[in-house]
Scaffold this active site. Sequence first.
Site, short mmCIF file in Angstrom:
data_model
loop_
_atom_site.label_atom_id
_atom_site.label_comp_id
_atom_site.label_asym_id
_atom_site.label_seq_id
_atom_site.Cartn_x
_atom_site.Cartn_y
_atom_site.Cartn_z
N ASP A 103 0.98 -1.36 -0.11
CA ASP A 103 0.01 -0.07 0.11
C ASP A 103 0.77 1.21 -0.08
O ASP A 103 1.87 1.39 -0.95
CB ASP A 103 -1.02 0.04 1.35
CG ASP A 103 -2.19 0.95 1.27
OD1 ASP A 103 -3.21 0.94 0.46
OD2 ASP A 103 -1.83 2.34 1.84
N HIS A 292 -7.26 -6.39 -1.08
CA HIS A 292 -6.27 -5.54 -0.88
C HIS A 292 -5.37 -5.90 0.23
O HIS A 292 -4.07 -5.57 0.20
CB HIS A 292 -6.88 -4.30 -0.34
CG HIS A 292 -5.80 -3.09 -0.24
ND1 HIS A 292 -4.96 -2.63 -1.41
CD2 HIS A 292 -5.19 -2.40 0.87
CE1 HIS A 292 -4.42 -1.78 -0.87
NE2 HIS A 292 -4.47 -1.60 0.32
#
Length: 316
Positions: A103, A292
């Site tokens: 991320d 994610h």
Amino acid sequence: MPVIDHLLLDVHGITLSLYSAGPADGRPLWLLHGFPECWHSWRQQIEPLACAGYRVLIPEMRGYGLSSAPSEPEAYDLVTLCGDIQAAMDVLGHTEVGVISHDWGAGMAWYLAMLEPQRVKTLVTMSVPFGGRPKRPAIDIMREVNAGRFNYIVYFQEPGDAEAKLEADVARSLRLLLGGQGEVFLQDKPAGARLLDGLPEPQDLPAWCTAEDFAIYVRTFARGFRGPLNWYRNFARTWQRTEALAGQTILQPTLFLLGERDPVGKLETYTLKRMGERVPRLEQHVLEGCGHWIQNERPAEVNALLSDFLDRHYPA
């Protein structure tokens, strides 16, 4: 689980909280977390990497946990954030390192690899691809593309409202943000909406996060969301400070991992297609059915891919 050490380092004008594990003389591996995560988001990787002989180092990034959290947004551009890690590497005497990231940690790691082409020997990034320095600040493009509808990054630009709403109930906010596979960041609603508007009340924690794990996330963000959100408020400043890196490629052997259902994949389709031009030594893997939170959703697959890649390019 190996013994986890904790240090508070005074570097680069801040205090950097750093967790580490594995043999003191092992090859250094720096693990860089994203949002809304913390050092503990690498809990599934610490033991296998440390037991393989690596010295695993996991900072709480600037703005998070016990690390300093300056209130000024301009204290969080990517060159400054890279400087925190570079200074910590200097203090610890690390002349060669491997970097693993997810991320925002990945967004930072791409620049760290360009700034430190000799010291960073190998690179693993998850979820956030690299397309080179854009021709203009990415936030300008986001505002144009999302005119008239909600975009969480555009919403985060103005200090005040976002952190107030998230801090009103930290545990609830984190349940909403970490639930599912990251879909909360792809909501279709009007431009004037807020991030948590219209979301159903959170029920159970995601399968990959126990109550004990979640408590560490909550403690991390109990200090506030302003520091972490300030990372989003520096697209223009980072762009200005990285002019010298325009056109530069990532020279290190690089592994990129993406969940098939990660919303970032939908937002960055063009970048994903062109990434090989900027990262010539790239290996890519898409994990089917994964969202994610890749290193937690699929720890066995991720760890196997890490082991294979590191054995070939950065052996312990």
